[in-house]
Design a protein around this motif. Structure first.
Motif, PDB file in Angstrom:
ATOM      1  N   GLU A  47       2.927   1.282  -3.539  1.00 54.48           N
ATOM      2  CA  GLU A  47       2.169   1.335  -4.789  1.00 54.48           C
ATOM      3  C   GLU A  47       1.061   2.379  -4.777  1.00 54.48           C
ATOM      4  OE1 GLU A  47       0.913  -2.524  -6.064  1.00 54.48           O
ATOM      5  OE2 GLU A  47       2.926  -3.395  -5.816  1.00 54.48           O
ATOM      6  N   GLU A  48       0.427   2.593  -3.606  1.00 53.97           N
ATOM      7  CA  GLU A  48      -0.666   3.566  -3.536  1.00 53.97           C
ATOM      8  C   GLU A  48      -0.183   4.961  -3.158  1.00 53.97           C
ATOM      9  OE1 GLU A  48      -3.906   2.936  -4.283  1.00 53.97           O
ATOM     10  OE2 GLU A  48      -3.359   0.892  -4.848  1.00 53.97           O
TER      11      GLU A  48
ATOM     12  N   TYR B  53       0.837  -1.207   0.000  1.00 51.33           N
ATOM     13  CA  TYR B  53       0.000   0.000   0.000  1.00 51.33           C
ATOM     14  C   TYR B  53       0.871   1.257   0.000  1.00 51.33           C
ATOM     15  CZ  TYR B  53      -2.721   3.750   2.236  1.00 51.33           C
ATOM     16  OH  TYR B  53      -3.284   4.960   2.550  1.00 51.33           O
TER      17      TYR B  53
END
Length: 239
Positions: free
Chosen positions: A167-168, A164
């Protein structure tokens, strides 16, 4: 030729250990028996046994011989930063993460010191048990500086926080300082882990930094003693 011989014997004995012909707690045949079995010298047998010992497959006990150790251990890399999701994929065993806490807290004195934060800061506190093959064998206590991790959910914590973050949120996790110790089990360990009678756990403390050298995470990862082999690769440098 002797070099190949001892490696061949090592690999044959290792195969028998991994396939359960020689099980945990069993004694390997004596050096004399192995000399006769493999038709080689005592020195070659000793080299093969020493290699098995160095890699954690047997324990050589004076007066008793070579005892097979429990090889149902998972290799846990000491160097490098790896998430549990990545480790579980590498192990290839059924696994899941159980989230017990995912809350914003005010840091206590201990946490202020570990995470370099003040009373004004808020910290994400995440408590998770890691289950492999139906047994809770790792307790992870993660603390993230909210300045760098503005939001977290239980769903993210059940999957992969690192995935998370990278990548986010586009956070670049760079390096960690690690400390390893063997500690007595706490009440928290007894509550959240399947300890099977073990009274101590292996604790890996991680201080994790971003690529700009900001400390953003402090972790205590508490492992059941019988389930992990902590491995690293070292190369001797030249002065």
């Amino acid at each position: 030729m002797g070099e190949n011989k001892y490696l061949s014997i090592y690999n044959d004995l290792l195969s028998k250990i991994k396939n359960g012909i020689f099980q945990s707690g069993m004694k390997l045949p004596s050096e004399n028996q192995l000399v006769e079995q493999y038709g080689t010298s005592r020195e070659t047998i000793r080299k093969a046994l020493n290699l098995l010992s160095e890699h954690g497959y047997i324990q050589k006990i004076k007066g008793k011989g070579s005892i097979v150790l429990d090889v149902g251990k998972f290799d846990f890399p000491v160097s490098g930063l790896i998430s549990f999701k990545e480790l579980a994929q590498k192990i290839g065993k059924p696994s899941r993460t159980i989230v017990y806490e995912c809350d914003l807290v005010k840091p206590d004195e201990k946490l202020k010191k570990h995470l370099h934060v003040t009373s004004k800061d808020e910290v994400w506190k995440v408590i998770r048990a890691r289950e492999i093959e139906g047994e809770r064998i790792i307790l992870d206590k993660d603390f993230f500086n909210k300045q760098f991790v503005p939001s977290l959910t239980r769903e993210i914590c059940e999957d992969s926080i690192y995935e998370y973050l990278e990548e986010e949120l586009g956070i670049k996790i760079s390096f960690a300082k690690k400390e390893i110790s063997v500690d007595e089990c706490t009440e928290e360990d007894k509550k959240y882990l399947d300890l099977k009678g073990y009274t101590h756990v292996v604790v890996v403390r991680n201080y994790v930094y971003l690529d700009n050298a900001s400390l953003f995470q402090y972790t205590e990862s508490r492992h059941r003693l019988d389930k992990f082999r902590f491995v690293d690769f070292a190369r001797r440098g030249h002065l």
